[in-house]
Scaffold this active site. Sequence first.
Site, mmCIF file in Angstrom:
data_model
loop_
_atom_site.group_PDB
_atom_site.id
_atom_site.type_symbol
_atom_site.label_atom_id
_atom_site.label_comp_id
_atom_site.label_asym_id
_atom_site.label_seq_id
_atom_site.Cartn_x
_atom_site.Cartn_y
_atom_site.Cartn_z
ATOM 1 N N TYR A 139 0.834 -1.206 0.000
ATOM 2 C CA TYR A 139 0.000 0.000 0.000
ATOM 3 C C TYR A 139 0.872 1.260 0.000
ATOM 4 C CZ TYR A 139 -3.665 3.274 1.210
ATOM 5 O OH TYR A 139 -4.531 4.336 1.198
ATOM 6 N N THR A 167 -2.151 10.696 7.995
ATOM 7 C CA THR A 167 -1.947 9.746 9.087
ATOM 8 C C THR A 167 -3.206 8.884 9.248
ATOM 9 O OG1 THR A 167 -1.077 9.594 11.317
ATOM 10 C CG2 THR A 167 -2.855 11.185 10.986
ATOM 11 N N TRP A 205 -4.839 -6.552 19.661
ATOM 12 C CA TRP A 205 -3.713 -7.189 18.969
ATOM 13 C C TRP A 205 -2.373 -6.579 19.391
ATOM 14 C CZ3 TRP A 205 -5.534 -7.029 13.114
ATOM 15 C CH2 TRP A 205 -6.681 -7.821 12.992
ATOM 16 N N ARG A 212 0.978 5.376 17.417
ATOM 17 C CA ARG A 212 0.287 5.846 16.222
ATOM 18 C C ARG A 212 -0.273 7.229 16.486
ATOM 19 N NH1 ARG A 212 2.476 2.089 14.746
ATOM 20 N NH2 ARG A 212 1.842 0.309 13.469
HETATM 21 P P1 GDP Z 1 -1.136 0.326 10.856
HETATM 22 O O1 GDP Z 1 -1.167 1.698 11.453
HETATM 23 O O2 GDP Z 1 -0.887 0.330 9.394
HETATM 24 O O3 GDP Z 1 -0.175 -0.592 11.595
HETATM 25 O O4 GDP Z 1 -2.599 -0.310 10.952
HETATM 26 P P2 GDP Z 1 -3.683 -0.626 12.077
HETATM 27 O O5 GDP Z 1 -4.475 0.582 12.399
HETATM 28 O O6 GDP Z 1 -4.454 -1.801 11.558
HETATM 29 O O7 GDP Z 1 -2.882 -1.112 13.374
HETATM 30 C C1 GDP Z 1 -2.260 -0.226 14.240
HETATM 31 C C2 GDP Z 1 -1.802 -0.953 15.485
HETATM 32 O O8 GDP Z 1 -2.946 -1.335 16.254
HETATM 33 C C3 GDP Z 1 -0.983 -2.236 15.264
HETATM 34 O O9 GDP Z 1 0.089 -2.238 16.178
HETATM 35 C C4 GDP Z 1 -1.985 -3.333 15.614
HETATM 36 O O10 GDP Z 1 -1.372 -4.511 16.093
HETATM 37 C C5 GDP Z 1 -2.780 -2.650 16.729
HETATM 38 N N1 GDP Z 1 -4.100 -3.274 16.999
HETATM 39 C C6 GDP Z 1 -4.540 -3.664 18.211
HETATM 40 N N2 GDP Z 1 -5.745 -4.251 18.118
HETATM 41 C C7 GDP Z 1 -6.102 -4.199 16.809
HETATM 42 C C8 GDP Z 1 -7.261 -4.656 16.111
HETATM 43 O O11 GDP Z 1 -8.199 -5.231 16.663
HETATM 44 N N3 GDP Z 1 -7.283 -4.392 14.759
HETATM 45 C C9 GDP Z 1 -6.253 -3.757 14.113
HETATM 46 N N4 GDP Z 1 -6.357 -3.522 12.792
HETATM 47 N N5 GDP Z 1 -5.140 -3.333 14.767
HETATM 48 C C10 GDP Z 1 -5.052 -3.564 16.095
#
Ligand code: GDP
Length: 320
Positions: A139, A167, A205, A212
Site C-alpha cells: 500500500y 496519518t 492485537w 500511532r
Molecule cells: P497500521 O497503522 O498500518 O499498523 O494499521 P492498524 O491501524 O491496523 O494497526 C495499528 C496498530 O494497532 C498495530 O500495532 C496493531 O497490532 C494494533 N491493533 C490492536 N488491536 C487491533 C485490532 O483489533 N485491529 C487492528 N487492525 N489493529 C489492532
Amino acid sequence: MKGFWADKKVTVTGGAGFLGQHMVKRLERMGAQVYVPRQRDYNLTALDACVTCLLEHPTEILIHAAAYYGGIGINVTQPATLYYRNLVMGANIYEAARLAKVGKVVAIGTACSYPGYLEGHLKEEDLWAGPCHASVVNYGLTKKMLAVQGVAYKKQYGLDSIHLILTNLYGPGDSYNPDRSHVVAALVRKWVEAEAANTPSVEVWGTGKPVREFIYVEDCADAIILAAQSYNDVNTPLNIGTGVGTTIRELAETVHDVSGYRGKMTWNTDKPDGAMMKVLDTTRLTAALGGWTPPTSLREGLNKTIDWYRANKAMADTKW
Ligand code: GDP
C-alpha cells in the site's frame, strides 16, 4: 464576495468512501459543483474509463481519494490486490488528468509511504530516507508513486498537483469490518459488542507498545480542502496529522473509558505490531494552512465515533 470553492468544478474519486463523503459534504456546502465517479460507472483501474470520466466531467480540481485499503490485517491477506488496484488507479488518474486538462490534482497519500524504521516524528524531507515498513509496503509504495508521478507530470506536461500524506484516520463512516478495519474502528466495534453481550474480556492485537497518530476524519477533510485551495508545491509533499503520538495501549484504555464497558482487556501478541512508531511532523502543515491545527481531541473524537457507531451499527458493520 464569492468564496474560492463557489461554482468550482471538483471531482472526488472515492467521494462515496469514508474520507470522501466528509470532503464532498463540505465542498458542496461551500458551493462547489462536485462530481463523484462511482465504480459502477467508471472502473478507475481502466485508463479509458478514467479519461472518459474526466472528459465527460470537466474538472478544475481533482481530489484522488479513491483507494483500496485497510488495517494491518488486509496487508497480510491481500497484498497483491492492494498493490495492483492502487498502483494502476493512481497511474491512470494522473494520465487521464493531463489528457483531460484538469487544473490541479490533489493526490491523497499515506503515512505508510514513510520509511518504517525511523525514530521520531516523520518529516516530509524523510520520505525517501529508507524502506517502507514490511507490514504495509504494498500500500505504502503504490501511494508513494503518486508523489513521483506528480513531479514528472509537472515537468513534462505542466500539470499542477500536490501530494498529501495522511496519518491514520478514524470516525463516522469508517470500515468496521474486522477483515479491513484499522485499529480505532476495530476497537470501537469490539468494545461496543462486548458491552452489549456482557462478555468478560476483549482482545487487542500486539503488545500495545506501537505509537500511532489518529486524526478525526472531519478534521482531515478540512485540512485537505484548505491544502487544495492554498498549497501548490508539487516538489514537497505535505503531512496531514495531529503530530500527537498515542500508544495502542493508551488508545485501548481511552476507548475503554469512553465506552462504558467494564470487562477486562487481553493482548494477543501473536498478532503483528507493525511499525513501532508512525507519527507525522506537522510543522509544515501548520505553516501552510495559516496556523490551522486539528480541533478535535482524541477523546472527543472517540466519543463522537462511538455514539455514531452505536446509532448506525447494522449499516456500519456491513457497508465495506
Ligand atoms: P497500521 O497503522 O498500518 O499498523 O494499521 P492498524 O491501524 O491496523 O494497526 C495499528 C496498530 O494497532 C498495530 O500495532 C496493531 O497490532 C494494533 N491493533 C490492536 N488491536 C487491533 C485490532 O483489533 N485491529 C487492528 N487492525 N489493529 C489492532
